[in-house]
Structures are given as C-alpha cells and as structure tokens.
Design an enzyme around this catalytic site. Structure first.
Site, PDB file in Angstrom:
ATOM      1  N   CYS A  77       0.832  -1.211   0.000  1.00 23.40           N
ATOM      2  CA  CYS A  77       0.000   0.000   0.000  1.00 23.40           C
ATOM      3  C   CYS A  77       0.865   1.259   0.000  1.00 23.40           C
ATOM      4  O   CYS A  77       1.604   1.509   0.949  1.00 23.40           O
ATOM      5  CB  CYS A  77      -0.935  -0.080   1.211  1.00 23.40           C
ATOM      6  SG  CYS A  77      -1.528   1.475   1.877  1.00 23.40           S
ATOM      7  N   CYS A  80       0.356   3.913   2.695  1.00 27.11           N
ATOM      8  CA  CYS A  80       0.828   3.403   3.994  1.00 27.11           C
ATOM      9  C   CYS A  80       2.305   3.732   4.180  1.00 27.11           C
ATOM     10  O   CYS A  80       2.751   4.039   5.282  1.00 27.11           O
ATOM     11  CB  CYS A  80       0.652   1.887   4.090  1.00 27.11           C
ATOM     12  SG  CYS A  80      -1.074   1.371   4.079  1.00 27.11           S
TER      13      CYS A  80
END
Ligand SMILES: [Zn+2]
Length: 158
Positions: A77, A80
C-alpha cells in the site's frame, strides 16, 4: 523502518547499556523502568510497536495504561508508506503519553476482519480497552496527533 516488538504482556526493549532484553508491561507504559540486570533507566517506548498476532493485540489494548494509536497497513500500500514516517514521529514525540502500534493486515487478517477494516491506511484510537475513534487515509504527524487528542478528550482516561 525501525519497529520494536511486543508479546501478550508488554513491549520488549533492549537495554542500551548491557543489551539485556526487558519487558515493559503494557499496564505500566507511563512509568520509567529500570533494566532488570544493570538498573539503567529505560526510556518510554518511542517507536512504533509491530504487533504480530491478534492475541498480542488484544492483550495490549486491554491493559495499556495510555491511549493506543493503531496504524493498519500492508506492504503493498503506497499511502501506507507515506504514513510510516509520520506515525514514527508521533511515537517519538508522544513517548510515555501514547503507544503507537502497527498492524500488518496481510499478516493478521483475522484482526482486520474482526474490526471491519475496509481500507488502508486506517488509524484507530483505543482507550480504556475499547475503540474510541477511527479514520482512514494518510495524513501528517500533527494531524494524527490532533485526531488522537480529540478522540481521547471525549472519553474518560484509561
Ligand atoms: Zn541493562
């Protein structure tokens, strides 16, 4: 990125002076502790704690004596990765006042499902053993701090 580990009862830290591993109990994160072997003062947890099992997460949330901010993330991600240094800043600036925890939702799928985490990054605040706030999406450290402060102010402290 540096993360430290815990178990079901506390955070495991290495003594900077004799390298003895010490467990800082989740129920005493506010306090300063001394190394069991050489009595050097161990500083409050100032880096994110990487949780590796749901049982560990449950033990941590149930007994933490300070609010816990959980960063739900996964290695694939992109946003993230942008949050990671911000959440590390929060951990360092709020040492002894907040515990920052990282949960890899790929590794602990059970937890993400049980808590209904639908997108990542998601940040959730736990205080007194229960979730008090949740937000999705990346944001800078100062905004994370404001979000947590706001969430914690609205409930009695743990
Ligand atoms: Zn020591």
């Amino acid at each position: 990125m540096t993360a430290i580990v815990g178990d079901e009862r506390g955070v495991i830290v290495e003594c900077p002076s004799c390298h003895q591993k010490n467990r800082l109990s989740y129920s005493r994160l506010r306090d300063t502790t001394r190394c069991a072997k050489c009595k050097t003062t161990l500083s409050n947890v100032a880096t994110p704690v990487e949780v590796s099992t749901a049982a560990e997460f449950d033990g941590l949330v149930a007994s933490a004596d300070i609010p816990v901010v959980v960063d739900f993330w996964a290695p694939w991600c992109g946003p993230c990765r942008m949050v990671a240094p911000e959440i590390a800043k929060v951990a360092s600036r709020q040492a002894g006042r907040l515990l920052v925890v990282k949960v890899n939702t790929d590794e602990i799928q059970e937890l993400g499902e049980r808590l209904g985490i639908r997108s990542i990054p998601t940040m959730a605040v736990f205080s007194g053993g229960r979730e008090v706030a949740r937000t999705a999406g990346a944001r800078p450290a100062a905004e994370i701090e404001a979000f947590v402060e706001n969430a914690v102010r609205s409930v009695p402290s743990a």
